[in-house]
Design a protein around this motif. Structure first.
Motif, mmCIF file in Angstrom:
data_model
loop_
_atom_site.group_PDB
_atom_site.id
_atom_site.type_symbol
_atom_site.label_atom_id
_atom_site.label_comp_id
_atom_site.label_asym_id
_atom_site.label_seq_id
_atom_site.Cartn_x
_atom_site.Cartn_y
_atom_site.Cartn_z
ATOM 1 N N SER A 70 1.056 5.434 0.223
ATOM 2 C CA SER A 70 0.318 6.552 0.785
ATOM 3 C C SER A 70 0.992 7.855 0.389
ATOM 4 O O SER A 70 2.210 7.894 0.200
ATOM 5 N N THR A 84 0.845 -1.188 0.000
ATOM 6 C CA THR A 84 0.000 0.000 0.000
ATOM 7 C C THR A 84 0.879 1.236 0.000
ATOM 8 O O THR A 84 1.768 1.369 0.849
ATOM 9 N N THR A 118 -4.973 13.181 1.924
ATOM 10 C CA THR A 118 -4.144 12.025 1.601
ATOM 11 C C THR A 118 -4.801 11.176 0.515
ATOM 12 O O THR A 118 -6.020 11.176 0.349
ATOM 13 N N SER A 142 -4.270 7.086 -1.140
ATOM 14 C CA SER A 142 -3.614 5.793 -0.954
ATOM 15 C C SER A 142 -3.840 4.916 -2.169
ATOM 16 O O SER A 142 -4.827 5.079 -2.897
#
Length: 122
Positions: free
Chosen positions: A20, A18, A76, A78
């Motif tokens: 970010s 993942t 943010t 992701s």
């Protein structure tokens, strides 16, 4: 304004990672946010992006395996990457279209984060 990406690394084929990315600075509003990638000897290409309203676009090569999401309150974005393949190996770049506060006005610009390496071994 800065985009700070994290989460790259080395993973075996079939694994998950993942990424970010957080935007910071004198931000008035953020339009689209997303991820691009560039493999050695190839042009930078769109991987996935999400609009401020939540609409998403994906490259055909990652549909069904990658999921892009954003947190508007935290600025943010992701990228959850599953069932990774060796051909996913690339430098991944965070990108955002941002309205920046400039005095009493706002200015729209395209911003890029520093790339983060994703390497998928076979």
């Amino acid at each position: 304004v800065q985009l700070q990406a994290s989460g790259g690394g080395l993973v075996q084929a079939g694994g998950s990672l993942t990424l970010s990315c957080a935007a910071s600075g004198s931000i008035y509003a953020i339009n689209r946010m997303g991820w691009y990638r560039q493999a050695p000897g190839k042009q930078r290409e769109l991987v996935a992006r999400v609009s401020s309203g939540g609409s998403t676009d994906y490259a055909d090569s990652v549909k069904g395996r990658f999921t892009v999401s954003r947190d508007n309150a935290k600025n943010t974005v992701s990228l959850e990457m599953n069932v990774l393949k060796p051909e996913d190996t690339a430098v991944y770049f965070c990108n955002a279209g941002i309205w920046v506060v400039t005095g009493t006005d706002q200015r729209f610009s395209d911003y890029w984060g520093k790339g983060t390496q994703v390497t998928v071994s076979s």
